[in-house]
Design an enzyme around this catalytic site. Structure first.
Site, PDB file in Angstrom:
ATOM      1  CG  HIS A 185      -2.689   1.143   1.471  1.00  0.00           C
ATOM      2  ND1 HIS A 185      -3.338   0.763   0.955  1.00  0.00           N
ATOM      3  CD2 HIS A 185      -2.568   2.147   0.800  1.00  0.00           C
ATOM      4  CE1 HIS A 185      -4.337   1.472   1.212  1.00  0.00           C
ATOM      5  NE2 HIS A 185      -3.439   2.758   0.921  1.00  0.00           N
ATOM      6  CD  GLU A 237      -7.016   3.553  -4.149  1.00  0.00           C
ATOM      7  OE1 GLU A 237      -5.529   4.933  -4.616  1.00  0.00           O
ATOM      8  OE2 GLU A 237      -8.319   3.377  -3.479  1.00  0.00           O
ATOM      9  CG  ASN A 280      -9.691   0.829  -3.134  1.00  0.00           C
ATOM     10  OD1 ASN A 280     -10.197  -0.501  -2.396  1.00  0.00           O
ATOM     11  ND2 ASN A 280      -8.587   1.139  -3.036  1.00  0.00           N
TER      12      ASN A 280
END
Length: 492
Positions: A140, A186, A317
């Site tokens: 992350h 992401e 997300n």
């Protein structure tokens, strides 16, 4: 250009009643989420190595409020307290990330840091003792700094090897209890903001037209390498699943004109297609190849074989949506958007907007967007299992506000009600959605915005020893998950 009227929110409403837990299958997972650099703190404890975010946040001018994640909200020392809060609220899953540099301080995989292994073992065991499933994200955004400084980090294909070593170490040490893995969170955000715009670590913007796509290419290959290893070597004996976490704001065509419809489709290809098309179809979207030419890296046959079937589920997300119009001069101004030839439109003259305003400058509240995004994934990628791995809205930090004002977060309560209702509608549409994670469990370090934005269900008092206080949204979730919505998000 003719102005497009705002969408009628009721067009996508589940019904006239409030959404309940019974609108979801019994085995549907509800959880809350966080990430290591945003919550752990203890930056120099437990033999942790430095990450690119340590260096970036300590460079003057990079963080809006001049802060950093050295302490964050101190979950490293307070994880038991936070797990008690998760249990109290009724969540059955906690999505958190492992800090690569806690496992390998230099990132290279030469010597495992036993203190890091012990810490995450303790967190995992504490969750399981409370009946909460650990959902672990391997990356992350907090790349070990040594990998960036010594070899260029994500710009060097060698990083795929080091990520795979790190991932396998986690599978070996935690996979007997962790059944839900996510490789990378992401990639779009970390490469566009980190290598194109420069507002995220490592803060590069010198070569946006090439570095952005090279870093993304290597993150995608790192995902494929680690996921393929898990699927072939660990999945059967450990009984788990592995996925990839992607962010996507819904792209609604600004008008029915063919150029705007094409622009909206192009925008989705530059978000989801960028990472999912290579996995499902063997290459980047055709429109990306056309727009980027030689700037977009090529996949070898070996790469394509690794990518094929390299996930058990998609993590989505989703926070907001935009109207999209064709434009050769994007007002966003950055190379990434100029290449797409799109204009992202949220509001315009006459007080019309795509949705209500959240606390973040970029976040408009458009509940129907999540349903459309989920249905789009189902339609384009043959209805794979999907978990909504982040969804939430921020409040601005208001130092002058009283505690009771900050805890009465009506905006967030209504956001969750409306977005969760749209997830239920997507399931009714036939989309294979299996779980939902609220972002975030706690107020925390919000990257380049520091502590100026609060996304948490739990208020963290930064001026009073980081004490925790559940907000109205936390109590709404507690009542929702326990089947009691009688107090409208207030504590009994």
């Amino acid at each position: 250009m003719a102005k497009k009227p705002a969408k009628n929110a009721n067009e996508w409403a589940i019904s006239d009643r409030e959404v309940t837990r019974k609108d979801f299958p019994p085995d549907f997972i509800f959880g809350a989420a966080s990430s290591a650099y945003q919550v752990e703190g203890a930056a120099k404890e437990g033999n942790r190595g430095a990450s690119i975010w340590d260096a970036f946040s300590h460079t003057e001018g990079n963080i809006v409020d001049g802060s950093n994640g050295d302490i964050a909200v101190d979950q490293y020392h307070r994880y038991k307290e936070d797990i008690e809060l998760l249990s109290m609220l009724g969540f059955k899953a906690y999505r958190f990330s492992i800090s690569w540099s806690r496992i390998f301080p230099d990132g290279l995989g030469t010597k495992v840091n036993d203190e890091g292994i012990t810490y995450y073992n303790n967190v995992i065991d504490a969750l399981l003792e409370k009946g909460i499933q650990p959902w672990v994200t391997l990356y992350h955004w907090d790349l070990p700094l040594h990998l960036h400084e010594s070899m260029g980090g994500w710009l060097n294909k060698e990083i795929v090897k080091y990520f795979t070593i790190y991932a396998e170490t986690c599978f070996e040490n935690f996979g007997d209890r962790v059944k839900n893995w996510m490789t990378i969170n992401e990639p779009l955000q970390s490469v566009v903001n980190g290598y194109c715009i420069g507002i995220f670590a490592p803060g590069r913007s010198e070569n946006p037209s090439t570095d952005t796509y090279l870093a993304a290419h290597h993150q995608l290959l790192a995902h494929a390498s680690a996921a393929s290893l898990y699927i072939t070597k660990y999945k059967e004996k450990q009984g788990g699943q592995i996925g990839l976490g992607l962010d996507c704001e819904w792209a609604e065509a600004w008008s029915d004109k063919p150029e705007d419809v094409s622009a909206a489709a192009r925008r989705l290809d530059f978000q989801l297609g960028w990472f999912l098309d290579p996995i499902y179809y063997g290459d980047y979207p055709e429109v990306m190849r056309k727009k980027l030419g030689a700037r977009l890296p090529q996949f070898s046959e070996e790469d394509k074989n690794l990518l094929r079937n390299s996930l058990d589920y998609i993590g989505l997300n989703h926070y907001t949506s935009r109207y999209i119009a064709h434009s050769t001069e994007s007002p966003d101004g950055h190379e990434f958007y100029q290449t797409q030839e799109v204009e992202r439109i949220a509001e315009w003259e006459g007080d019309q907007a795509i949705g209500g305003k959240g606390g973040s400058f970029w976040l408009y509240i458009v509940p129907w967007g999540i349903r459309k995004t989920l249905n789009y994934i189902a339609q384009k990628y043959n209805n794979p299992p999907v978990y909504v791995t982040e969804n939430g809205v921020a409040d601005e930090e208001k130092r002058s506000a009283q505690l009771h004002e900050m805890l009465d977060d009506k905006l967030r309560v209504n956001y969750f009600k409306d977005y969760i209702a749209q997830v239920a509608q997507a399931i009714r549409d036939g989309t294979d959605v299996r779980g939902y994670f609220a972002w975030s469990l706690l107020d925390n370090f919000e990257w380049c915005l520091g502590y100026a934005q609060r996304f948490g269900l739990i208020f963290v008092d930064y001026d009073n020893q980081l004490s925790r206080h559940p907000k109205s949204s936390a109590y709404w979730f507690m009542n929702f998950l326990k089947g009691d919505k009688g107090n409208n998000g207030k504590e009994e």
